[in-house]
Design a protein around this motif. Structure first.
Motif, PDB file in Angstrom:
ATOM      1  N   ASP A  30       0.836  -1.203   0.000  1.00 63.39           N
ATOM      2  CA  ASP A  30       0.000   0.000   0.000  1.00 63.39           C
ATOM      3  C   ASP A  30       0.872   1.254   0.000  1.00 63.39           C
ATOM      4  O   ASP A  30       0.613   2.199  -0.756  1.00 63.39           O
ATOM      5  CB  ASP A  30      -0.925  -0.030   1.219  1.00 63.39           C
ATOM      6  CG  ASP A  30      -1.899   1.148   1.217  1.00 63.39           C
ATOM      7  OD1 ASP A  30      -2.670   1.276   0.259  1.00 63.39           O
ATOM      8  OD2 ASP A  30      -1.884   1.931   2.170  1.00 63.39           O
ATOM      9  N   ARG A  31       1.915   1.269   0.838  1.00 62.49           N
ATOM     10  CA  ARG A  31       2.814   2.422   0.859  1.00 62.49           C
ATOM     11  C   ARG A  31       3.527   2.586  -0.477  1.00 62.49           C
ATOM     12  O   ARG A  31       3.711   3.709  -0.958  1.00 62.49           O
ATOM     13  CB  ARG A  31       3.832   2.272   1.990  1.00 62.49           C
ATOM     14  CG  ARG A  31       3.237   2.415   3.381  1.00 62.49           C
ATOM     15  CD  ARG A  31       4.336   2.582   4.418  1.00 62.49           C
ATOM     16  NE  ARG A  31       5.236   1.438   4.439  1.00 62.49           N
ATOM     17  CZ  ARG A  31       5.069   0.371   5.209  1.00 62.49           C
ATOM     18  NH1 ARG A  31       4.016   0.303   6.032  1.00 62.49           N
ATOM     19  NH2 ARG A  31       5.933  -0.632   5.191  1.00 62.49           N
ATOM     20  N   GLU A  32       3.913   1.488  -1.042  1.00 59.77           N
ATOM     21  CA  GLU A  32       4.663   1.554  -2.301  1.00 59.77           C
ATOM     22  C   GLU A  32       3.803   2.109  -3.433  1.00 59.77           C
ATOM     23  O   GLU A  32       4.233   3.001  -4.173  1.00 59.77           O
ATOM     24  CB  GLU A  32       5.179   0.154  -2.660  1.00 59.77           C
ATOM     25  CG  GLU A  32       5.928   0.106  -3.990  1.00 59.77           C
ATOM     26  CD  GLU A  32       6.361  -1.301  -4.340  1.00 59.77           C
ATOM     27  OE1 GLU A  32       6.840  -1.500  -5.463  1.00 59.77           O
ATOM     28  OE2 GLU A  32       6.221  -2.196  -3.478  1.00 59.77           O
ATOM     29  N   ILE A  33       2.599   1.589  -3.580  1.00 54.15           N
ATOM     30  CA  ILE A  33       1.770   2.019  -4.711  1.00 54.15           C
ATOM     31  C   ILE A  33       1.278   3.453  -4.518  1.00 54.15           C
ATOM     32  O   ILE A  33       1.084   4.179  -5.500  1.00 54.15           O
ATOM     33  CB  ILE A  33       0.587   1.055  -4.929  1.00 54.15           C
ATOM     34  CG1 ILE A  33      -0.315   0.992  -3.677  1.00 54.15           C
ATOM     35  CG2 ILE A  33       1.080  -0.324  -5.282  1.00 54.15           C
ATOM     36  CD1 ILE A  33      -1.516   0.070  -3.834  1.00 54.15           C
ATOM     37  N   LYS A  34       1.083   3.878  -3.272  1.00 50.64           N
ATOM     38  CA  LYS A  34       0.639   5.251  -3.051  1.00 50.64           C
ATOM     39  C   LYS A  34       1.779   6.242  -3.186  1.00 50.64           C
ATOM     40  O   LYS A  34       1.540   7.434  -3.401  1.00 50.64           O
ATOM     41  CB  LYS A  34      -0.011   5.379  -1.673  1.00 50.64           C
ATOM     42  CG  LYS A  34      -1.371   4.688  -1.591  1.00 50.64           C
ATOM     43  CD  LYS A  34      -2.047   4.902  -0.248  1.00 50.64           C
ATOM     44  CE  LYS A  34      -3.426   4.230  -0.230  1.00 50.64           C
ATOM     45  NZ  LYS A  34      -4.098   4.379   1.072  1.00 50.64           N
ATOM     46  N   ALA A  35       3.007   5.774  -3.050  1.00 52.86           N
ATOM     47  CA  ALA A  35       4.161   6.659  -3.222  1.00 52.86           C
ATOM     48  C   ALA A  35       4.572   6.798  -4.682  1.00 52.86           C
ATOM     49  O   ALA A  35       5.359   7.667  -5.018  1.00 52.86           O
ATOM     50  CB  ALA A  35       5.349   6.137  -2.401  1.00 52.86           C
ATOM     51  N   GLN A  36       4.021   5.963  -5.535  1.00 53.28           N
ATOM     52  CA  GLN A  36       4.384   6.013  -6.948  1.00 53.28           C
ATOM     53  C   GLN A  36       3.719   7.218  -7.618  1.00 53.28           C
ATOM     54  O   GLN A  36       2.519   7.402  -7.523  1.00 53.28           O
ATOM     55  CB  GLN A  36       3.952   4.719  -7.654  1.00 53.28           C
ATOM     56  CG  GLN A  36       4.741   3.493  -7.214  1.00 53.28           C
ATOM     57  CD  GLN A  36       4.191   2.218  -7.821  1.00 53.28           C
ATOM     58  OE1 GLN A  36       3.097   2.206  -8.362  1.00 53.28           O
ATOM     59  NE2 GLN A  36       4.945   1.145  -7.729  1.00 53.28           N
ATOM     60  N   ARG A  37       4.536   8.017  -8.282  1.00 46.68           N
ATOM     61  CA  ARG A  37       4.043   9.171  -9.019  1.00 46.68           C
ATOM     62  C   ARG A  37       4.484   9.038 -10.464  1.00 46.68           C
ATOM     63  O   ARG A  37       5.552   8.516 -10.756  1.00 46.68           O
ATOM     64  CB  ARG A  37       4.577  10.469  -8.422  1.00 46.68           C
ATOM     65  CG  ARG A  37       4.154  10.720  -6.991  1.00 46.68           C
ATOM     66  CD  ARG A  37       4.735  12.020  -6.486  1.00 46.68           C
ATOM     67  NE  ARG A  37       4.225  13.161  -7.230  1.00 46.68           N
ATOM     68  CZ  ARG A  37       4.798  14.363  -7.212  1.00 46.68           C
ATOM     69  NH1 ARG A  37       5.891  14.566  -6.515  1.00 46.68           N
ATOM     70  NH2 ARG A  37       4.283  15.357  -7.905  1.00 46.68           N
ATOM     71  N   VAL A  38       3.643   9.535 -11.337  1.00 49.58           N
ATOM     72  CA  VAL A  38       3.918   9.444 -12.762  1.00 49.58           C
ATOM     73  C   VAL A  38       3.924  10.850 -13.344  1.00 49.58           C
ATOM     74  O   VAL A  38       3.234  11.751 -12.848  1.00 49.58           O
ATOM     75  CB  VAL A  38       2.859   8.561 -13.461  1.00 49.58           C
ATOM     76  CG1 VAL A  38       1.507   9.228 -13.459  1.00 49.58           C
ATOM     77  CG2 VAL A  38       3.270   8.234 -14.880  1.00 49.58           C
ATOM     78  N   THR A  39       4.757  11.046 -14.357  1.00 50.44           N
ATOM     79  CA  THR A  39       4.847  12.346 -15.015  1.00 50.44           C
ATOM     80  C   THR A  39       3.693  12.490 -15.998  1.00 50.44           C
ATOM     81  O   THR A  39       3.625  11.768 -16.995  1.00 50.44           O
ATOM     82  CB  THR A  39       6.185  12.490 -15.742  1.00 50.44           C
ATOM     83  OG1 THR A  39       7.258  12.316 -14.803  1.00 50.44           O
ATOM     84  CG2 THR A  39       6.312  13.852 -16.397  1.00 50.44           C
ATOM     85  N   VAL A  40       2.793  13.401 -15.688  1.00 54.03           N
ATOM     86  CA  VAL A  40       1.628  13.622 -16.554  1.00 54.03           C
ATOM     87  C   VAL A  40       2.119  14.185 -17.887  1.00 54.03           C
ATOM     88  O   VAL A  40       2.916  15.120 -17.928  1.00 54.03           O
ATOM     89  CB  VAL A  40       0.633  14.587 -15.891  1.00 54.03           C
ATOM     90  CG1 VAL A  40      -0.576  14.801 -16.788  1.00 54.03           C
ATOM     91  CG2 VAL A  40       0.205  14.056 -14.541  1.00 54.03           C
ATOM     92  N   GLY A  41       1.644  13.583 -18.973  1.00 52.40           N
ATOM     93  CA  GLY A  41       2.051  14.022 -20.299  1.00 52.40           C
ATOM     94  C   GLY A  41       3.193  13.220 -20.874  1.00 52.40           C
ATOM     95  O   GLY A  41       3.545  13.398 -22.042  1.00 52.40           O
ATOM     96  N   ASP A  42       3.804  12.331 -20.073  1.00 49.17           N
ATOM     97  CA  ASP A  42       4.893  11.472 -20.540  1.00 49.17           C
ATOM     98  C   ASP A  42       4.319  10.075 -20.768  1.00 49.17           C
ATOM     99  O   ASP A  42       4.102   9.305 -19.827  1.00 49.17           O
ATOM    100  CB  ASP A  42       6.013  11.439 -19.500  1.00 49.17           C
ATOM    101  CG  ASP A  42       7.273  10.763 -20.032  1.00 49.17           C
ATOM    102  OD1 ASP A  42       7.168  10.018 -21.024  1.00 49.17           O
ATOM    103  OD2 ASP A  42       8.354  10.968 -19.458  1.00 49.17           O
ATOM    104  N   LEU A  43       4.076   9.744 -22.036  1.00 46.12           N
ATOM    105  CA  LEU A  43       3.422   8.479 -22.345  1.00 46.12           C
ATOM    106  C   LEU A  43       4.277   7.282 -21.955  1.00 46.12           C
ATOM    107  O   LEU A  43       3.755   6.258 -21.502  1.00 46.12           O
ATOM    108  CB  LEU A  43       3.089   8.425 -23.836  1.00 46.12           C
ATOM    109  CG  LEU A  43       2.019   9.418 -24.327  1.00 46.12           C
ATOM    110  CD1 LEU A  43       1.779   9.241 -25.808  1.00 46.12           C
ATOM    111  CD2 LEU A  43       0.714   9.224 -23.558  1.00 46.12           C
ATOM    112  N   ASP A  44       5.599   7.385 -22.140  1.00 49.50           N
ATOM    113  CA  ASP A  44       6.476   6.267 -21.767  1.00 49.50           C
ATOM    114  C   ASP A  44       6.399   6.000 -20.271  1.00 49.50           C
ATOM    115  O   ASP A  44       6.302   4.837 -19.831  1.00 49.50           O
ATOM    116  CB  ASP A  44       7.921   6.575 -22.179  1.00 49.50           C
ATOM    117  CG  ASP A  44       8.082   6.626 -23.684  1.00 49.50           C
ATOM    118  OD1 ASP A  44       7.257   5.995 -24.379  1.00 49.50           O
ATOM    119  OD2 ASP A  44       9.010   7.303 -24.172  1.00 49.50           O
ATOM    120  N   ASP A  45       6.440   7.061 -19.490  1.00 54.59           N
ATOM    121  CA  ASP A  45       6.357   6.901 -18.040  1.00 54.59           C
ATOM    122  C   ASP A  45       5.001   6.326 -17.643  1.00 54.59           C
ATOM    123  O   ASP A  45       4.903   5.450 -16.765  1.00 54.59           O
ATOM    124  CB  ASP A  45       6.586   8.256 -17.370  1.00 54.59           C
ATOM    125  CG  ASP A  45       6.878   8.113 -15.885  1.00 54.59           C
ATOM    126  OD1 ASP A  45       7.126   6.967 -15.454  1.00 54.59           O
ATOM    127  OD2 ASP A  45       6.874   9.119 -15.166  1.00 54.59           O
TER     128      ASP A  45
END
Length: 1243
Positions: A30-45
């Motif tokens: 739960d901590r791991e998945i909630k700490a994951q952030r993605v760069t909005v607008g970066d399709l590869d990410d």
């Protein structure tokens, strides 16, 4: 949970453990998945995150059975217990973990949906952004294509039409910009929890560029309108000005004619009237001066636009005519003034005019000085340039006045007679006419020269000042452009730096990618560094004496340099943090292994990367993993296995399963080794290399056996075991060959495939192996049982006898090939016999035999089955066989056959024939014809000859248990013993007393008698239960005793050593007197040759340790046999008392060393068997059968035969005879003790 509940419901402990493990895993997830952030607008990410979310969701689903099992177990516990508190706790915990599971699962589902929507919106935004960028590029290209404004009607109309068309396109393109902004606002609003800095930055750049384009369009539109208006008004203004100029010229002509009439200057009233008219004319001229300059400037612009056309020629003529007429008008005005001022006092007026001009020139000189110094920034210098342009215009306007005044003075001086000059200066004294003329001439000429000089100086200084201004403008423009460009580059770099996420928020797998991006970014900063140097160089060219840069410019320069330095520091710090994070948490780090331990334990790393473990409860550290320590402790349960090869093999089997190496195929191991390019077997491997290779191995195993392999735990445990085996000093390095030997020995493969692979590692490119290379292989192999404390049973840690045995088998060839090596290994040499036994143990684990154990009555027999080749239908299970349990009617020297797979009918018939054949053989035959179950290796370099010769595959009938599983302190002790043994071997070699034969039988028997004597003397002093069960336990007990007791024991041992040395010298002297060849020195006795005190001390200590170890093990062996014999006798006597009518055939012997024939288990099918006999560790030939211990056994057998013969003919009770035989038995035991303690018998 309360301890009372745990005591009442013991099964809750396992439930709590499983519940805690699953809860912890869900919390970490739960901590791991909630700490994951993605760069909005970066399709590869976003795509990478979707893949990771899918993998996490699959992992969660794979653990669903674990949750279901936990819920089922909880329900069963609730059904089994009536404790309401326990039921409540179980219900609460199940509801909590179910809720936690649902929360995590729901979040993953919603997050996955959100990522898909984000992917869709980001794709839409990127498409809109791409279209907007195309529009911006088109707009920029259009702006760049604009030409300077033309001042012709046709050109202005054309440019205005183009601008209107472009404005129309701008309004259409505005929709693209609005779409980008709308989608960007949606992204920023809907996904604010993720990284939106990329969207913000790009949107701001697009809007800023669009605003700049709109501003330039507006400016262009205003400029075109102004140019068109000016063009429309220019010709009108020109006509008006020319009309006024005509009127002014007429007025000037009339006024000039009036001033030149006769006697006009003599009438003061007329002069004043004409002067007033001239002043009005001069006022009109001054009022039209700006109009004239504007018309001239605008006309020049129009001329440049009309260059090369007929209109340009006509306009040029009109402008030239206007300039000429304007100049003539000004001259006429000046002439009129001069003429009006001319009179009898004309020289006075000339004098005043020159003084006015000098005053004006001085004023302008002061103004010019006030314009200095040159400003320190471009706006200031441009303002100075505008001021000086006005100044130059004033000079140009004043130039005709000055030139006219100077010309008038020149003409006046030339035309005026001397008499007129006399009236100019009435002198107080009478001067001659020549003197008066000279004075007037000097005054006017001096003033005229001063005016001319000052005028020339002023023009030169003005030109020089203009040159300085132009140079400063050029240089400051270059500096400003460079600063603006640098500022733009820095803002772009700072924007990129601002998009960096904190290193702690980055995913571990992306660390390397981020590191590479920052390095590329640093490389792109090299041109920016050159730009900074260029700006500083341009700034340094402004010398303080020349141009002092303004504080604003200096502050901008300092700000640019500071931003550059901060950017450099930020890049270096970012790279350092990423390096540290990649080192500590990346794929090549040991961070993922921190989860291999649970609280209160913590995994730490020493400076050489070797892991160690901290217990925060006890505040202690140790090299061994907590699970490895538990595993070693559990291996102590196998110490009751009497036979060393099986004891070692069963320990290795348990170790193999704990490390999950029983799941590893040889091909998979080879692939992992090749993947990490581990081909140089002599090269050392550091800890990170070992971890990387093990991680590759266990990752593949996890894919094949997901529920069986815990990668961090297995990697850490296997690393721990490899270091315990091959790096006890924790240097952090082991050889590649050692790593391969350890992993391949315990992997899952056919035995001969392992032999071939290991031989290939030490063979040359031609496929042959010499003694040195074979020694390296055997040395690494023998370390595996050495780490378990079993090395003495396999010939010791010295591998030279094994190498010699192999090459003797190959007829002493200098090199051997793989076929010969395999043939030798098939004989199961003593140093390597543990490996085939390990394979047989593994094959027998699941074997089920349809037979019943004659001792424990187990049916069917699981595991090994031992069938007697002396008695029909006689079987023993592996538990009874390994523990040495006995059954009636079966002697210790009778042959047996071992099965690790169910028997076939052919094998049953063959064994029946062998039993029938052995029925006609006597026990003397079996004693005189022992058959080895392995290839013995002669060695004198380690340990007493307590367990040789051995029968079968290391079936040592050792009553004492082997060394317990080694801990760190034990490793040190074993290493010390091995060091002493190695030193002993060196001394033997240096003194030429290397032995190729084992200890002589007589000496061995004498040693055994001496041990028996010591044992019998201590029977009344020590309890059997207090004796140590293994050498390692002996050493532990010695270390725990008080120092005084230890010194006493050492003193006794030294005394005993001196006695043995004296006895050996006496026997040797007797042997020499008889003229026989010198006796070979036993391994315990070293020649008294010159040696260092240190060597002598090491040899003595090693010998004492071996003697003490052997004596204590012998004590335990004899004591256990003695107790078993007494128990058997008493048990049989009770049976006779209770069942006098029963069959009186009694046998009380024990099975001390079962004989067996071993079956190879490299494949699942049973293979051919080898039927071999055996002997006890004391039986070594016919001479040994006559030794006192054998006589004593024979005496016991005779006593038992007498006891058996007392009952066959009696049907009723004969209690008196029975008690009589019991007395005989007691006397026989007393005789046994007397014989064992009799010194004469020993001699």
């Amino acid at each position: 949970m309360p301890s009372s509940v745990l005591l009442e419901v013991p099964a809750l402990a396992d439930f709590n453990k499983a519940w805690a493990e699953l809860t912890d895993w869900l919390s970490r997830l739960d901590r791991e998945i909630k700490a994951q952030r993605v760069t909005v607008g970066d399709l590869d990410d976003i795509n990478d995150m979707i893949i990771k979310q899918k993998a996490i969701l699959q992992d969660l689903e794979q653990r669903r059975p674990q949750l279901d099992e936990l819920i089922t177990a909880a329900q069963n516990l609730k059904n089994k217990t009536s404790n309401q508190e326990a039921r409540t706790i179980i219900t609460d915990r199940i509801e909590k973990i179910q809720s936690q599971w649902d929360d995590v699962h729901g979040y993953l589902q919603s997050r996955r949906q959100q990522l898909h929507e984000m992917q869709k919106d980001s794709t839409q935004w990127l498409e809109a952004k791409q279209e907007a960028e195309q529009v911006l590029e088109q707009a920029k290209a259009k702006l760049e294509s604009w030409k300077d404004i033309s001042y012709t009607v046709e050109a202005l109309k054309k440019q205005n039409t183009e601008l209107k068309q472009f404005s129309k396109e701008i309004r259409q393109w505005q929709m693209n910009i609005e779409v980008v902004n709308d989608v960007a606002l949606k992204l920023l609003h809907d996904y604010s929890a993720d990284d939106t800095r990329k969207v913000e930055l790009m949107t701001d750049n697009i809007n800023a560029t669009w605003a700049t384009i709109n501003k330039r369009v507006s400016e262009r539109e205003a400029a075109l309108e102004s140019a068109l208006l000016m063009l429309q008004e220019f010709y009108l203004d020109l006509e008006k000005f020319l009309a006024w100029l005509t009127e002014a010229e007429t007025t000037a002509n009339v006024l000039q004619d009036a001033t030149h009439k006769e006697k006009t200057l003599e009438d003061p009233q007329m002069v004043r009237e004409l002067m007033k008219q001239w002043q009005d004319l001069q006022a009109e001229i001054d009022a039209h001066t700006d109009i004239f300059h504007n018309l001239d400037e605008n006309g020049q612009k129009i001329l440049r636009s009309l260059e090369g056309s007929e209109d340009a020629v006509l306009l040029q003529r009109r402008l030239d005519n206007m300039n000429f007429r304007w100049s003539e008008l000004r001259k006429k005005s000046l002439n009129i003034r001069s003429h009006l001022e001319a009179s009898t006092d004309q020289w006075k007026r000339l004098h005043l005019s020159l003084q006015e001009l000098l005053a004006w020139l001085q004023l302008k000189e002061d103004e010019l000085k006030q314009q200095a110094p040159i400003g320190g920034d471009l706006p200031t210098v441009q303002k100075q340039n505008d001021v000086h342009r006005t100044f130059k215009r004033e000079l140009k306007t004043k130039e005709p006045v000055i030139m006219n005044a100077l010309e008038t003075v020149r003409l006046f001086l030339a035309d005026q007679p001397i008499e007129g000059l006399e009236k100019a200066y009435p002198e107080p004294r009478e001067l001659s006419p020549e003197e008066r003329a000279q004075n007037v001439t000097k005054v006017l000429r001096r003033q005229s020269d001063d005016v001319r000089t000052e005028w020339d100086k002023l023009n030169l200084r003005s030109a020089d000042w203009q040159k300085k201004i132009d140079d400063a403008v050029e240089r400051l423009q270059g500096l400003q452009e460079a600063m603006d460009e640098l500022d733009l580059k820095l803002r772009q770099a700072e924007a990129f730096k601002g998009s960096w996420q904190p290193v702690g928020d980055l995913l571990i797998d992306s660390l390397q990618d981020h590191l590479e991006k920052v390095k590329v970014y640093r490389a792109e900063m090299v041109p920016l560094k050159e730009k900074v140097h260029q700006v500083n160089e341009l700034a340094h060219r402004f010398a303080p004496a020349d141009i002092q840069l303004s504080p604003y410019t200096l502050s901008c320069l300092e700000d640019l340099n500071t931003r550059w330095k901060v950017l450099q520091v930020a890049i270096d710090e970012r790279i350092r943090q990423l390096h540290e994070a990649h080192r500590d948490f990346g794929p090549t780090s040991q961070h993922f292994l921190t989860t291999s331990v649970q609280g209160p334990w913590e995994r730490a790393i020493s400076p050489n990367k070797v892991p160690y473990y901290i217990n925060h409860e006890t505040q202690t550290t140790c090299w061994d993993h907590p699970k490895m320590t538990e595993l070693y402790q559990s291996l102590a349960d196998l110490n009751n296995v009497r036979f060393s090869a099986y004891r070692t093999a069963m320990k290795l089997r348990r170790l193999q399963k704990a490390l999950c190496l029983d799941l590893l195929n040889l091909s998979a191991a080879c692939d992992a080794l090749d993947q990490h390019n581990l081909k140089q077997n002599d090269q050392p491997m550091d800890i990170l290399q070992i971890i990387n290779c093990l991680t590759t191995i266990y990752d593949r195993l996890e894919q094949e056996h997901n529920n069986l392999v815990n990668v961090p735990l297995c990697v850490d445990m296997c690393l721990n075991w490899l270091l315990n085996v091959y790096d006890t000093g924790r240097t952090g390095r082991i050889r590649v060959l050692s790593f391969k030997t350890g992993v391949v020995s315990l992997c899952k493969a056919h035995l001969e495939d392992k032999y071939r692979y290991l031989f290939k590692q030490v063979a040359s490119s031609t496929g042959f192996c010499d003694q040195r290379r074979l020694g390296l292989l055997l040395h690494d192999s023998i370390q595996i049982p050495r780490q378990l404390g079993e090395v003495a049973s396999f010939g010791g840690s010295n591998i030279e006898p094994s190498v010699r045995s192999c090459f003797q088998f190959a007829n002493n060839k200098p090199e051997i090939e793989a076929a010969l090596f395999l043939d030798w290994m098939r004989l199961e040499p003593q140093s390597m016999v543990w490996l085939p036994v390990l394979h047989r143990v593994a094959a027998a684990e699941t074997a089920k035999h349809q037979a019943k154990c004659n001792i424990c009555k187990e049916c069917p027999i699981i595991g090994f089955r031992y069938r007697s080749l002396k008695h029909f239908n006689y079987d023993i299970c592996q538990s009874c066989f390994f523990s040495g349990r006995v059954a009636k009617g079966h002697k210790m020297h009778y042959p047996m056959v071992e099965y690790c797979t169910p028997t076939t009918s052919g094998e049953d018939v063959r064994d029946f024939a062998k039993v029938l054949k052995n029925k006609f053989r006597t026990k003397r035959y079996f004693a005189k014809h022992p058959r080895m179950g392995y290839l013995p290796v002669q060695t004198v370099l380690e340990g007493d000859n307590m367990e040789t010769p051995v029968t079968l595959i290391n079936f040592w009938p050792v009553d004492s248990a082997p060394a317990s599983s080694p801990q760190l302190s034990h490793d040190d002790t074993h290493s010390r013993i091995e060091h002493y043994a190695s030193r002993l071997a060196e001394m033997e070699n240096s003194n030429g007393s290397y032995l190729n034969d084992s200890i002589s039988p007589n000496e061995s028997i004498d040693d055994e008698h001496l041990l028996i004597q010591h044992y019998c003397q201590s029977l009344n002093q020590e309890s059997p239960l207090s004796q140590p069960r293994s050498p390692a336990q002996i050493l532990i007990s010695l270390e725990s005793e008080e120092r005084g007791e230890l010194e006493r024991i050492l003193a006794d041992l030294e005394e005993e050593n001196r006695n043995l040395q004296a006895e050996y010298d006496r026997l040797k002297q007797q042997h020499d007197h008889k003229g026989l060849s010198p006796l070979p020195s036993p391994p315990e006795m070293m020649p008294v040759s010159p040696q260092s005190p240190r060597d002598a001390e090491l040899i003595a200590e090693a010998k004492l340790l071996r003697q003490h170890k052997g004596r204590l093990e012998a004590r335990m062996q004899i004591l256990e046999d003695h107790n078993k014999q007494l128990e058997s006798q008493l048990h049989r006597l009770r049976q006779l008392l209770e069942q006098p009518q029963a069959d009186a055939k009694v046998n009380g012997t024990t099975l001390s060393s079962p004989s067996t024939s071993l079956q190879r288990s490299d494949s699942s099918q049973p293979m051919l068997l080898r039927v071999v006999g055996s002997q006890t560790s004391e039986t070594m030939g016919e001479d040994d059968l006559l030794s006192p211990p054998q006589d004593t056994s024979t005496g016991l057998e005779e006593v038992m035969e007498q006891l058996n013969n007392s009952f066959p003919s009696f049907r009723g009770h004969n209690v008196g005879s029975l008690f009589h035989m019991a007395d005989d038995l007691g006397r026989a035991m007393e005789t046994l003790v007397t014989v064992m303690t009799d010194d004469k018998v020993l001699e």
